[in-house]
Design a protein around this motif. Structure first.
Motif: not given
Length: 85
Positions: A46-47, A53-55, A74-75, A7-9
């Motif tokens: 933001l993406g 669904n993280a802050e 970190h996530l 997802t990050v990529r």
């Protein structure tokens, strides 16, 4: 590669918009090396927040190293903390 890292990529590739594909992103290369500036960094956060669904606070951008792997770890740690709460 797990779902968080993928997802990050994916979000990074979309934010950069320079033709870099998800699979072209090296998880250990600093994100600034890919051309991530402050505006794009906010868009990345933001993406990722929306997709997972993280802050994430702005201090997330101060992670060292600021890489796909570092952000993914970190996530995952945030997810573990939420599960324990």
């Amino acid at each position: 590669m797990d779902d968080v890292e993928r997802t990050v990529r994916t979000v990074l590739a979309q934010v950069l918009g320079n033709g870099l594909g998800t699979e072209d992103v090296d998880a250990d290369v600093g994100l600034v090396e890919y051309g991530l500036d402050s505006l794009k960094a906010v868009s990345l956060l933001l993406g990722v927040e929306e997709a997972l669904n993280a802050e994430l606070g702005p201090d997330t951008l101060e992670l060292r190293p600021l890489t796909v792997r570092g952000l993914s770890e970190h996530l995952r740690s945030l997810s573990r903390r939420r599960a324990l709460a």
